[in-house]
Design a protein around this motif. Structure first.
Motif, PDB file in Angstrom:
ATOM      1  N   ASP A 130       0.836  -1.197   0.000  1.00  0.00           N
ATOM      2  CA  ASP A 130       0.000   0.000   0.000  1.00  0.00           C
ATOM      3  C   ASP A 130       0.876   1.254   0.000  1.00  0.00           C
ATOM      4  OD1 ASP A 130      -1.786   2.003   0.452  1.00  0.00           O
ATOM      5  OD2 ASP A 130      -2.938   0.902   1.959  1.00  0.00           O
ATOM      6  N   PHE A 181       0.137   4.163   0.486  1.00  0.00           N
ATOM      7  CA  PHE A 181      -0.227   5.066   1.571  1.00  0.00           C
ATOM      8  C   PHE A 181       0.696   4.817   2.759  1.00  0.00           C
ATOM      9  CE2 PHE A 181      -2.879   5.842   5.438  1.00  0.00           C
ATOM     10  CZ  PHE A 181      -2.909   7.229   5.329  1.00  0.00           C
ATOM     11  N   TYR A 182       0.995   3.576   3.048  1.00  0.00           N
ATOM     12  CA  TYR A 182       1.872   3.263   4.172  1.00  0.00           C
ATOM     13  C   TYR A 182       3.343   3.294   3.775  1.00  0.00           C
ATOM     14  CZ  TYR A 182      -2.251   1.742   6.765  1.00  0.00           C
ATOM     15  OH  TYR A 182      -3.447   1.697   7.408  1.00  0.00           O
ATOM     16  N   ARG A 203       7.100   9.716  -2.705  1.00  0.00           N
ATOM     17  CA  ARG A 203       6.193   9.588  -1.557  1.00  0.00           C
ATOM     18  C   ARG A 203       6.886   8.726  -0.513  1.00  0.00           C
ATOM     19  NH1 ARG A 203       0.283   7.700  -2.794  1.00  0.00           N
ATOM     20  NH2 ARG A 203       0.165   8.102  -0.561  1.00  0.00           N
ATOM     21  N   GLY A 243       5.261   7.750   2.286  1.00  0.00           N
ATOM     22  CA  GLY A 243       4.276   6.906   2.953  1.00  0.00           C
ATOM     23  C   GLY A 243       4.308   7.172   4.448  1.00  0.00           C
ATOM     24  N   ILE A 244       3.296   6.659   5.141  1.00  0.00           N
ATOM     25  CA  ILE A 244       3.207   6.897   6.581  1.00  0.00           C
ATOM     26  C   ILE A 244       4.415   6.300   7.297  1.00  0.00           C
ATOM     27  CG2 ILE A 244       1.869   6.377   8.657  1.00  0.00           C
ATOM     28  CD1 ILE A 244       0.551   8.432   6.866  1.00  0.00           C
ATOM     29  N   PHE A 293       7.482   8.436   6.554  1.00  0.00           N
ATOM     30  CA  PHE A 293       7.433   9.704   7.272  1.00  0.00           C
ATOM     31  C   PHE A 293       7.704   9.495   8.761  1.00  0.00           C
ATOM     32  CE2 PHE A 293       5.101  12.638   9.968  1.00  0.00           C
ATOM     33  CZ  PHE A 293       5.755  13.807   9.643  1.00  0.00           C
ATOM     34  N   ALA A 296       0.593  12.595  10.783  1.00  0.00           N
ATOM     35  CA  ALA A 296       0.200  11.349  11.444  1.00  0.00           C
ATOM     36  C   ALA A 296       1.260  10.267  11.264  1.00  0.00           C
ATOM     37  CB  ALA A 296      -1.132  10.867  10.886  1.00  0.00           C
ATOM     38  N   VAL A 336      -0.719   6.337  15.096  1.00  0.00           N
ATOM     39  CA  VAL A 336      -2.026   6.987  14.979  1.00  0.00           C
ATOM     40  C   VAL A 336      -3.008   6.037  14.284  1.00  0.00           C
ATOM     41  CG1 VAL A 336      -3.279   8.863  13.836  1.00  0.00           C
ATOM     42  CG2 VAL A 336      -1.075   9.318  14.956  1.00  0.00           C
ATOM     43  N   PHE A 337      -2.514   5.343  13.283  1.00  0.00           N
ATOM     44  CA  PHE A 337      -3.391   4.436  12.540  1.00  0.00           C
ATOM     45  C   PHE A 337      -3.634   3.149  13.313  1.00  0.00           C
ATOM     46  CE2 PHE A 337      -1.784   7.453   9.550  1.00  0.00           C
ATOM     47  CZ  PHE A 337      -2.924   7.797   8.854  1.00  0.00           C
ATOM     48  N   TYR A 358      -8.776  -5.448  13.708  1.00  0.00           N
ATOM     49  CA  TYR A 358      -7.566  -5.965  14.330  1.00  0.00           C
ATOM     50  C   TYR A 358      -6.524  -6.487  13.356  1.00  0.00           C
ATOM     51  CZ  TYR A 358      -9.980  -5.567  18.779  1.00  0.00           C
ATOM     52  OH  TYR A 358     -10.622  -5.086  19.884  1.00  0.00           O
ATOM     53  N   GLU A 406      -5.571  -5.519  10.293  1.00  0.00           N
ATOM     54  CA  GLU A 406      -4.721  -4.476   9.734  1.00  0.00           C
ATOM     55  C   GLU A 406      -3.906  -3.801  10.846  1.00  0.00           C
ATOM     56  OE1 GLU A 406      -6.846  -1.750   7.249  1.00  0.00           O
ATOM     57  OE2 GLU A 406      -5.040  -0.606   6.742  1.00  0.00           O
TER      58      GLU A 406
END
Lengths: 426, 606
Positions: B72, B74-75, B101, B103-104, B107, B272, B276-277, B287, B289
């Motif tokens: 992903d 995003f991550y 990018r 990603g979370i 970062f 974030a 946080v996630f 649970y 994820e």
């Protein structure tokens, strides 16, 4: 509802049967001993036979609980179920309902209920709130509470998604139910009864700004960096505000599998959804902080003139002797997101009838008025007794909006997920 | 244990002696077994109940959740493409490109790296000052360095907004001086500064302990062989201090990698982090994820710790004495550049400390005596007294919170010390699989706090069912054990580097003279690394005092709550009551640290 504390504290006396606490002398001896880790791990243990009829797990072995030396604990009654003369009603709720620095309804409710009914009321406020009971049920441990006070629509959706077996029982016969305002009934399966409601709105400092009257107004240049909101994934005010923007602008089909909008916004524009609005809001420097505490602290220190909070803010401000001009309420588009709070009996409650008696008690006009004032919210019934001037400080919107159970189910997770991915994309 | 043997009729002395002899001989083994059991019961099993959800969904083993997270963007940003099977070259190009990018996850690592640099930069001068100079109040100051470590994030947020906010003290001071105002709030800088506020004290304390263990004779030898002071520093002192600095850096990275409330309080959701996630997913009962993300977090944190441990193992300098370097006076003895420059530097550092550490703490104290109308008041403290006297039995009251905090912290420190020393001894030996033992011992530092909380609920509070009985644990004792598990890695990390550096011949001589292994540890090794033991004790105490998640989960009933729990409970629309309780925490903790260090003594006494 008075305080949106996102992580509250476990002080759940209900599961004490399974758990023991050392008596003070044990602790002292341990202090002297120091390193005996093995003895320690064992001493904190308790064993309880499982596989009986489930409901009451009261074993008498564990008499030491609650007697931790301060003498003030009300937990000497570990005999629920055994002694029919004074039954114990265990009411689970969130902490600020019974313990807030300002006011909370818990103490009054306990005293009043016990004075009317021959029963003892015991509060249980586990840290994980409702999730604690979901966990208990999922782990096959008895729920150990009779009813839960403080359910929201989202809570019910989550519980029903997660558990195969019912966590809550049907409402059953509850006097006063007919007085509950029709628009607040949020459980399609008729388990939860609303007992109060609150509205999430903007609070602003009228001495430094004039809040816009509409959502679109928040995008104006002179409101750049002027609003503090909260993380919808971790805060209930933040979640309500996000849901309100979805109600206003539509969800753009985020939660559906096609491109069809599952929620069409009030704005009537199918090409502009909540994610577009949030992109504009973010471009206008909105701040999304973690919890309500974070946001309100920053707002109180003048980091921004507007904050997402409750429409009852002036009640607290007046109480603290603050300037009401600095605590003005704005209902965007004359709306506010309504969060009715409900109560429901657990399916494996030991005292289901007593629990229903408690729910009837909560719906009485005088009790409704007291809960509203002490929880700084609005009554759920039309018949509540409230001071005439209550509405002067606790404001209600002309047009309350909210999502139903069916609308939230299968959607709310995707809505928040899509928002997170857009807002925090690094 | 001696009670049991006393009951045996006849020959009890011989039996007693035999048992005692056996115990002495195997004390180390026994402690190691007890430590392992404690870790399994109060950490591995509970955490396992949660992490397993990443790979077992609806009763079937699967890697799909894990794979989805890894792929992903995003991550994982551009790296996700690598996991998705794209060529490493393309990914490397994208990473070097302007639109990369992170990603979370990326970062999160980035802000942790920045925070680590800031913490080391702010922590080292403090270590230099505390280890090398003598001045009135030095010992007290050293004791108080860890105080920021225990402050709940809401207190730090209050202090930071009041200090660095638009209308904060810093901007007021800058305006008065005619300087431009700074806009720190809701930026990455604010978050990094807050992380340094928490972790620079950690770097300072760990480094001070190592610096104080440097043997003066080695420096004197180097000097007598003709090395200048700078050369002596880099050849003799620095190699013994580096591992401690890296310990502090590695711990800071791991902590700030798992950072949670403070990022959102001072930064905002744009910043974030993974945790946080994890929090959001656990709250929403997703649970699988959540567990997958927590495992990613764990692997990265543990990777950093292990990389550091490899370095530590290779780079320890053998030492055999503990006569500390003589401290210098803070007043220059002569007006020379060599005398003046370090002191001027420390003067500039003191200003930075005043702004970054003292001002936020002063702002918290000020908030606790400021009323709604802005005037000074004691009403918030009256609230505490009032709540103590009239609070309902089911409400949180200040005195039990203070008493519990002190009792839990003392008990868990006493438990964490032997655990930490045993693990330190075991992990400084050389054998196959030592990395595995290291990883297992350090894991409590690296696992998501939210996952630990949920695990303790499932594993301890609900317990396990064995042969029709449900075995469960909670309350004070469980809290003490959980706190000890969280705190003992600090003891390991402050004690192990010193042990590793000890001259083996000292131990071998003692063994040859007939001392048991346990006796050698007690009489030879520990005294030589004593500053590390005291620092470890202070950290174990601090971890317990500041701990929140495990405490609220295990504090069943109304009366096993601690000071951070009380602070959380007193947060309302007005911050006064919570900040007043926060000041109580500050004072009680500060006094405790002074006491711990006094009990620990200045040196080993050798």
């Amino acid at each position: 509802m008075a305080d949106d504390t996102d992580a509250t504290i476990d002080s759940d006396p209900s599961d004490r049967q399974a758990l023991s606490r050392p008596d003070p002398s044990t602790r002292r001896r341990f202090l002297a001993l120091g390193g005996a880790a093995g003895a320690l791990a064992l001493a904190g243990c308790s064993a309880q036979q499982t596989g009986d009829d489930g409901g009451d797990g009261s074993d008498g072995e564990d008499g030491s609980d609650g007697s931790d030396g301060d003498g003030g604990s009300d937990g000497e009654d570990g005999s629920d179920g055994d002694d029919e003369e004074t039954p114990t009603l265990t009411v689970a709720t969130y902490t600020s309902f019974i313990d807030a620095p300002s006011v909370s309804p818990g103490e009054w409710l306990k005293e009043e209920f016990e004075s009317r009914v021959d029963a003892e009321l015991e509060w249980a406020t586990p840290d994980n709130e409702l999730n604690y009971y979901v966990e208990r049920a999922a782990s096959g441990v008895s729920v150990d509470a009779d009813l839960y006070v403080g359910l929201t629509t989202g809570d019910l959706v989550r519980v029903d998604d997660q558990l195969d077996d019912a966590l809550f029982a049907e409402r059953g016969e509850v006097d006063g139910f007919d007085a509950v305002r029709e628009g607040l009934l949020f459980d399609p399966f008729d388990r939860a009864i609303p007992f109060d409601t609150g509205y999430v709105s903007l609070v602003y400092d009228g001495t430094t700004t004039e809040a816009p009257e509409t959502f679109d107004g928040l995008l104006a240049d002179d409101h750049s960096g002027a609003l503090i909101a909260q993380n919808p994934g971790g805060s209930s005010t933040g979640r309500s505000f996000l849901l309100h923007t979805i109600h206003r602008f539509g969800d753009g089909g985020v939660a559906g599998d096609g491109d069809e909008e599952t929620v069409a916004g009030d704005d009537g524009d199918p090409d502009y959804d909540y994610l577009d609005y949030w992109a504009d809001l973010q471009a206008n420097d909105v701040r999304v902080l973690g919890s309500w505490d974070d946001a309100y602290t920053a707002w109180s220190n003048g980091e921004a003139p507007m904050v997402v909070s409750y429409s009852t803010d002036q009640v607290f401000a007046a109480d603290a002797g603050e300037d009401l001009e600095q605590h003005r309420i704005r209902f965007l588009n004359d709306q506010a997101y309504a969060n009715p709070e409900g109560m429901a009996v657990f399916a494996d409650a030991d005292e289901p009838e007593l629990a229903r008696e408690f729910m009837s008690f909560v719906l009485e006009p005088e009790v409704q008025g007291e809960i509203a004032q002490r929880n700084v919210a609005f009554p759920a019934t039309d018949t509540a007794t409230l001071p005439d001037d209550y509405a002067e400080l606790a404001k209600e919107p002309a047009d309350p909006v909210t999502f139903t159970y069916d609308e939230l189910q299968g959607s709310v997770g995707e809505w928040i997920d899509a928002w997170e991915r857009q807002y925090a994309g690094n | 244990m001696s009670d049991a043997s006393r009951g045996a009729a006849g020959g009890r002395h011989t039996l007693h002696d035999r048992i005692e002899g056996r115990l002495r001989g195997h004390l180390l083994t026994a402690l190691a077994v007890v430590t392992s059991v404690t870790l399994v019961v109060a950490f591995y099993y509970p955490v396992g109940t949660v992490l397993i959800e990443a790979v077992v969904v609806d009763g079937a083993a699967t890697l799909s959740v894990f794979a989805a997270v890894l792929r992903d963007p995003f991550y994982f940003g551009e790296l996700a493409r690598l996991f998705a099977g794209e060529s490493p070259l393309a990914v490397a190009r994208a990473l070097l490109g302007p639109d990369r990018r992170l990603g979370i996850v990326g970062f999160t690592a980035y802000q942790a790296a920045l925070s680590t640099v800031a913490s080391v930069a702010l922590g080292l001068p403090a270590a230099y000052l505390l280890a090398r100079f003598e001045f009135p109040g030095r010992r007290t100051l050293r004791s108080l360095t860890i105080v920021p470590f225990v402050l709940p994030s809401i207190m730090v947020a209050v202090g930071f907004v009041a200090t660095f906010g638009t209308n904060g003290t810093l901007n007021a001071a800058l305006s008065t001086l005619g300087l431009p105002r700074v806009d720190l709030m809701f930026t990455l800088r604010a978050v990094v500064i807050a992380h340094a506020f928490y972790n620079a004290p950690l770097v300072a304390r760990v480094t001070t302990a190592a610096w104080e263990s440097v043997d003066a004779r080695a420096v004197e030898t180097a000097r007598s062989l003709g090395a200048g002071p700078v050369r002596a520093f880099f050849d003799v002192v620095a190699p013994q201090v580096y591992p401690a600095v890296l310990t502090g850096a590695a711990l800071t990275f791991v902590f700030t990698f798992g950072t949670f409330p403070i990022v959102l309080a001072l930064g905002g959701f744009e910043l974030a982090t993974i945790e946080v996630f994890v929090y959001h997913l656990v709250r929403d009962l997703s649970y699988a994820e959540a567990a997958a993300l927590a495992i990613v977090e764990l692997v990265i944190s543990l990777g950093v710790l292990l990389a550091y441990l490899r370095y530590e193992a290779r780079n320890t300098v053998s030492a055999r004495g503990a006569r500390p370097l003589p401290r210098r006076s803070l007043l220059p003895s002569a007006p020379t550049a060599r005398e003046l420059l370090p002191r001027l530097g420390l003067g500039a550092y003191a200003v930075a400390v005043g702004v970054l550490f003292l001002a936020p703490i002063a702002s918290m104290v000020l908030a606790s005596v400021t009323g709604g109308d802005g005037a000074l008041t004691l009403e918030h403290y009256r609230f505490l007294v009032d709540r103590q006297q009239t609070g309902a039995a089911f409400q949180v009251r200040p005195w039990p919170a203070i008493r519990n905090s002190l009792a839990f912290a003392s008990a868990s420190t006493l438990l964490a010390l032997p655990m930490g020393v045993v693990v330190a001894v075991l992990t400084t030996r050389r054998y196959r699989g030592r990395t595995l033992v290291d990883a297992a011992a350090m894991a409590p530092l690296a696992v998501s706090g939210i996952v630990v909380g949920l695990g303790l609920l499932r594993g301890l509070v609900f317990g396990v069912e064995v042969a029709g009985w449900r075995i469960a644990a909670s309350g004070a004792i469980a809290i003490v054990v959980a706190h000890a598990v969280a705190g003992y890695p600090f003891v390991v990390r402050t004690v192990a580097p010193g042990l590793e550096g000890l001259d083996r011949s000292l131990i071998e001589s003692a063994r040859a003279l007939g001392a048991s292994r346990a006796r050698v540890i007690r009489d030879v090794e520990l005294p030589l690394v004593w500053p590390g033991v005291v620092a470890g004790a202070a950290f174990a105490f601090a971890i317990s005092i500041g701990e929140f998640t495990a405490t609220v989960v295990l504090a069943t009933g109304g009366d096993a709550y601690t000071m951070p729990v009380a602070i959380e409970r007193f947060i309302g629309r007005r911050l006064g009551p919570a900040t007043a309780m926060g000041v109580v925490l500050l004072v009680v903790t500060g006094l405790s640290f002074v006491v711990i260090e006094r009990l620990g003594g200045e040196t080993s006494g050798l």
